[in-house]
Design a protein around this motif. Structure first.
Motif, mmCIF file in Angstrom:
data_model
loop_
_atom_site.group_PDB
_atom_site.id
_atom_site.type_symbol
_atom_site.label_atom_id
_atom_site.label_comp_id
_atom_site.label_asym_id
_atom_site.label_seq_id
_atom_site.Cartn_x
_atom_site.Cartn_y
_atom_site.Cartn_z
ATOM 1 N N ALA A 34 29.243 -23.400 -39.471
ATOM 2 C CA ALA A 34 29.727 -22.695 -40.649
ATOM 3 C C ALA A 34 29.641 -23.565 -41.904
ATOM 4 C CB ALA A 34 31.168 -22.242 -40.431
ATOM 5 N N ALA A 35 29.770 -24.873 -41.726
ATOM 6 C CA ALA A 35 29.771 -25.792 -42.871
ATOM 7 C C ALA A 35 28.417 -26.471 -43.082
ATOM 8 C CB ALA A 35 30.848 -26.863 -42.680
ATOM 9 N N ALA A 36 27.381 -26.087 -42.324
ATOM 10 C CA ALA A 36 26.085 -26.777 -42.361
ATOM 11 C C ALA A 36 25.488 -26.783 -43.761
ATOM 12 C CB ALA A 36 25.122 -26.112 -41.384
ATOM 13 N N VAL A 37 25.009 -27.976 -44.165
ATOM 14 C CA VAL A 37 24.349 -28.108 -45.467
ATOM 15 C C VAL A 37 22.889 -28.511 -45.298
ATOM 16 C CG1 VAL A 37 26.460 -28.638 -46.722
ATOM 17 C CG2 VAL A 37 25.164 -30.495 -45.648
ATOM 18 N N ASN A 38 22.497 -28.894 -44.088
ATOM 19 C CA ASN A 38 21.096 -29.234 -43.821
ATOM 20 C C ASN A 38 20.779 -28.896 -42.361
ATOM 21 O OD1 ASN A 38 22.075 -31.461 -42.191
ATOM 22 N ND2 ASN A 38 22.330 -32.629 -44.092
ATOM 23 N N LEU A 39 19.516 -29.018 -42.019
ATOM 24 C CA LEU A 39 19.068 -28.633 -40.683
ATOM 25 C C LEU A 39 19.687 -29.508 -39.601
ATOM 26 C CD1 LEU A 39 17.261 -26.725 -39.066
ATOM 27 C CD2 LEU A 39 15.366 -28.345 -39.379
ATOM 28 N N THR A 40 19.924 -30.772 -39.895
ATOM 29 C CA THR A 40 20.509 -31.688 -38.910
ATOM 30 C C THR A 40 21.909 -31.223 -38.494
ATOM 31 O OG1 THR A 40 19.264 -33.558 -39.807
ATOM 32 C CG2 THR A 40 21.190 -34.067 -38.452
ATOM 33 N N THR A 41 22.747 -30.890 -39.476
ATOM 34 C CA THR A 41 24.102 -30.408 -39.177
ATOM 35 C C THR A 41 24.045 -29.092 -38.412
ATOM 36 O OG1 THR A 41 24.780 -31.370 -41.295
ATOM 37 C CG2 THR A 41 26.363 -29.957 -40.179
ATOM 38 N N LEU A 42 23.130 -28.237 -38.804
ATOM 39 C CA LEU A 42 22.982 -26.940 -38.138
ATOM 40 C C LEU A 42 22.627 -27.139 -36.659
ATOM 41 C CD1 LEU A 42 22.883 -23.820 -38.814
ATOM 42 C CD2 LEU A 42 20.397 -24.110 -38.874
ATOM 43 N N ILE A 43 21.662 -28.011 -36.382
ATOM 44 C CA ILE A 43 21.233 -28.256 -35.002
ATOM 45 C C ILE A 43 22.345 -28.935 -34.213
ATOM 46 C CG2 ILE A 43 19.599 -29.508 -33.550
ATOM 47 C CD1 ILE A 43 18.415 -27.068 -34.904
ATOM 48 N N LEU A 44 23.074 -29.871 -34.829
ATOM 49 C CA LEU A 44 24.174 -30.546 -34.148
ATOM 50 C C LEU A 44 25.248 -29.545 -33.741
ATOM 51 C CD1 LEU A 44 25.432 -33.173 -33.156
ATOM 52 C CD2 LEU A 44 26.428 -33.491 -35.437
ATOM 53 N N GLY A 45 25.538 -28.596 -34.618
ATOM 54 C CA GLY A 45 26.495 -27.554 -34.282
ATOM 55 C C GLY A 45 26.032 -26.721 -33.107
ATOM 56 N N ARG A 46 24.735 -26.398 -33.071
ATOM 57 C CA ARG A 46 24.193 -25.642 -31.945
ATOM 58 C C ARG A 46 24.270 -26.448 -30.649
ATOM 59 N NH1 ARG A 46 23.403 -20.260 -32.171
ATOM 60 N NH2 ARG A 46 21.405 -20.294 -31.077
ATOM 61 N N VAL A 47 24.097 -27.758 -30.751
ATOM 62 C CA VAL A 47 24.219 -28.611 -29.558
ATOM 63 C C VAL A 47 25.638 -28.541 -28.993
ATOM 64 C CG1 VAL A 47 24.231 -31.006 -28.743
ATOM 65 C CG2 VAL A 47 22.329 -30.171 -30.147
ATOM 66 N N MET A 48 26.647 -28.619 -29.876
ATOM 67 C CA MET A 48 28.032 -28.549 -29.413
ATOM 68 C C MET A 48 28.344 -27.178 -28.811
ATOM 69 S SD MET A 48 29.246 -31.469 -29.653
ATOM 70 C CE MET A 48 30.861 -30.956 -29.044
ATOM 71 N N LEU A 49 27.785 -26.126 -29.380
ATOM 72 C CA LEU A 49 27.945 -24.803 -28.770
ATOM 73 C C LEU A 49 27.295 -24.782 -27.390
ATOM 74 C CD1 LEU A 49 27.184 -22.455 -31.812
ATOM 75 C CD2 LEU A 49 29.420 -22.881 -30.767
ATOM 76 N N GLY A 50 26.165 -25.473 -27.248
ATOM 77 C CA GLY A 50 25.502 -25.562 -25.950
ATOM 78 C C GLY A 50 26.346 -26.279 -24.920
ATOM 79 N N VAL A 51 27.037 -27.339 -25.340
ATOM 80 C CA VAL A 51 27.952 -28.026 -24.431
ATOM 81 C C VAL A 51 29.040 -27.066 -23.956
ATOM 82 C CG1 VAL A 51 29.662 -29.887 -24.242
ATOM 83 C CG2 VAL A 51 27.481 -30.300 -25.410
#
Length: 512
Positions: free
Chosen positions: A129-146
């Motif tokens: 929700a707070a993503a400002v770049n692709l790295t943050t967006l992908i990191l958030g998706r990784v945590m959702l994957g966990v």
């Protein structure tokens, strides 16, 4: 390995002696636990933000420019590996984390994994929700994957162990029902938030925090399953929970089965090694094939990329999201049908009938696209309506067959000593194939064009034949007596060794 093989859990069939009924404790536990399924579904459906212009412009500007190009092949406008990674990385992370979830589920209980999954979902939702770049967006998706890895490992197992044997199929499908509800909710939310510019996509990605919070709180308040308590030596507490969830003190037969299964489970120090033995071969094959086949129906391609798929066919932005919302609603409705019929009709009938209907639907869609749609032309309105209708029929068939039963069958067939390991394999295989299809689908769509539907129809034909030949009916069979079912099957009884009677030495069975 020297020594004789251990008794395979229970020593005789006692299912007819089981007492108990549907209780408030079971109902509440199943509803709260199945919230994990809604998060899984939401994360599938919410991938539809990949058609929103503000989202694409910020994170995938190349796709944004190609989307609005009139000269590019319709099938190839969204073919971008970074965009695919936004969807698929979720499932790669889930595949890795589910292997870590297995020892947590076995050694600390099913609730522990549910709580870990809920916390991971909360972190992932905040980052996205707070993503400002692709790295943050992908990191958030990784945590959702966990979170998916832990939740999908524990929730189906939890539901199978809490449910009475005669209601297990229907109650276990609460996970799939919640998954389809999550998909439908995500589609509805995307349909609304696309009009909130430029930050509507943030709301779509962040709202997963709501069910994640419920899952975490529910995991704290839920009772542990009696199977897990007994396996971890808390025998008296396990009996008290069993009496609570069955609504009667007359639980001797079921408790004895659990105790016998637990006795063997506690001799097994290496469940992943144990699951490779011949006596566990049928369950291992099902744990690999059922989740793989579930994904090879092509369902996740439609669920992940429904808006992209419909846009590629010439639908407008609003119509593409509306069409994906409609297919999500059909999937939700069909799962309710499956819940109502699975413990009466059985698993095999639903899987086979659903497979046949899905083959027919895939072939029809391929034929329409092959004749009426091309690289540089759009579908007519009448053909578009027919395509959406047939895809809805496909979703209907999947929703009463491979959707819920792809999870239900693997979760109910393993003996206690390999149950957490078996569920980890099931989830890992499911997430691996989900990752592969999610990453490759846009490229396959560009390369195969309409023939992508023929590709999936071929796999459905294979899996329907597999069920007809190799899957025995598990309807009404108690989990602890499932091993006896395999020993009676015409094929698996050839593969399995003779029923043993002597205890193990050193906690391991003999070599094949």
């Amino acid at each position: 390995m020297a020594g004789s093989m251990a008794p395979l859990g229970v020593k005789k069939e006692r299912a007819a002696e089981y007492k108990g009924h549907m209780t408030f404790a079971v109902a509440m536990a199943c509803i709260v636990a199945a919230i994990g399924g809604s998060i899984f579904g939401y994360d599938i459906g919410i991938s539809g933000v990949n058609t929103m212009d503000p989202f694409l412009e910020r994170f995938f500007p190349v796709v944004f420019r190609r989307k609005n190009s009139a000269s590019l092949n319709n099938y190839c406008k969204y073919d971008n590996q970074a965009l695919s990674a936004f969807t698929s990385i979720l499932y790669l992370a889930g595949q890795v984390s589910t292997l870590a979830a297995a020892p947590v589920t076995r050694n600390y209980g099913r609730r522990a994994s549910i709580i870990c999954g809920g916390i991971s979902f909360l972190i992932g939702a905040a980052l996205n929700a707070a993503a400002v770049n692709l790295t943050t967006l992908i990191l958030g998706r990784v945590m959702l994957g966990v979170g998916i890895g832990f939740g999908n490992q524990a929730v189906p197992l939890y539901l199978s162990e809490m449910a009475p044997a005669h209601l297990r199929g229907g109650l276990n499908m609460m996970f799939q029902l919640a998954t389809t509800l999550g998909i439908f909710s995500a589609n509805m939310i995307n349909y609304g938030t696309q009009k909130i510019k430029p930050w509507g996509w943030r709301l779509s990605l962040g709202l997963v925090a709501a069910p994640a919070l419920l899952m975490t709180i529910g995991g704290i308040l839920l009772p542990e399953t009696p199977n897990s308590l007994i396996e971890r030596g808390r025998v008296e507490e396990g009996r008290r929970v069993l009496e609570l969830i069955r609504g009667t003190a007359d639980v001797d037969a079921e408790f004895t089965d659990m105790a016998e299964a637990s006795e063997l489970a506690n001799t097994i120090t290496h469940p992943f090694r144990n699951i490779l033995e011949r006596r566990n071969r049928p369950q291992l094959v099902m744990a690999v094939c059922m989740p793989a086949f579930q994904i090879l129906t092509g369902i996740n391609s439609i669920l992940f990329y429904a808006p992209v798929l419909f846009r590629s066919m010439g639908f407008g932005a609003s119509w593409s999201l509306y069409s994906s919302m409609l297919t999500g609603a059909v999937l939700l409705f069909s799962t309710i049908i499956s819940i109502a019929t699975v413990d009466r009709l059985g698993r095999r009938k639903l899987l086979i009938s659903g497979g046949i209907q899905m083959i027919v639907c895939q072939v029809i869609v391929a034929a329409i696209l092959g004749v009426k749609f091309g690289a540089d032309k759009q579908l007519s309105r009448s053909c578009s309506i027919v395509v959406v209708f047939v895809i809805c029929l496909f979703m209907l068939a999947f929703g009463w067959s491979w959707g819920p039963l792809g999870w239900t069958v693997p979760s109910e067939i393993f003996p206690l000593e390999t149950r957490s390991a078996g569920q980890s394999i099931t989830v890992a295989v499911n997430l691996f194939f989900t990752f592969v299809i999610a990453q490759l689908f846009l490229s396959l769509l560009c390369a195969f064009k309409f023939a992508i539907f023929i590709f999936f129809a071929g796999w459905i034909a294979v899996m329907t034949a597999f069920v007809y030949v190799f899957l025995p009916e598990t309807k009404g069979v108690p989990i602890e007596e499932m091993v006896m079912l395999w020993s009676k099957h015409w094929f698996w009884k050839i593969i399995m060794p003779a029923m043993p009677t002597m205890p193990l030495e050193n906690g391991l069975g003999p070599s094949d």
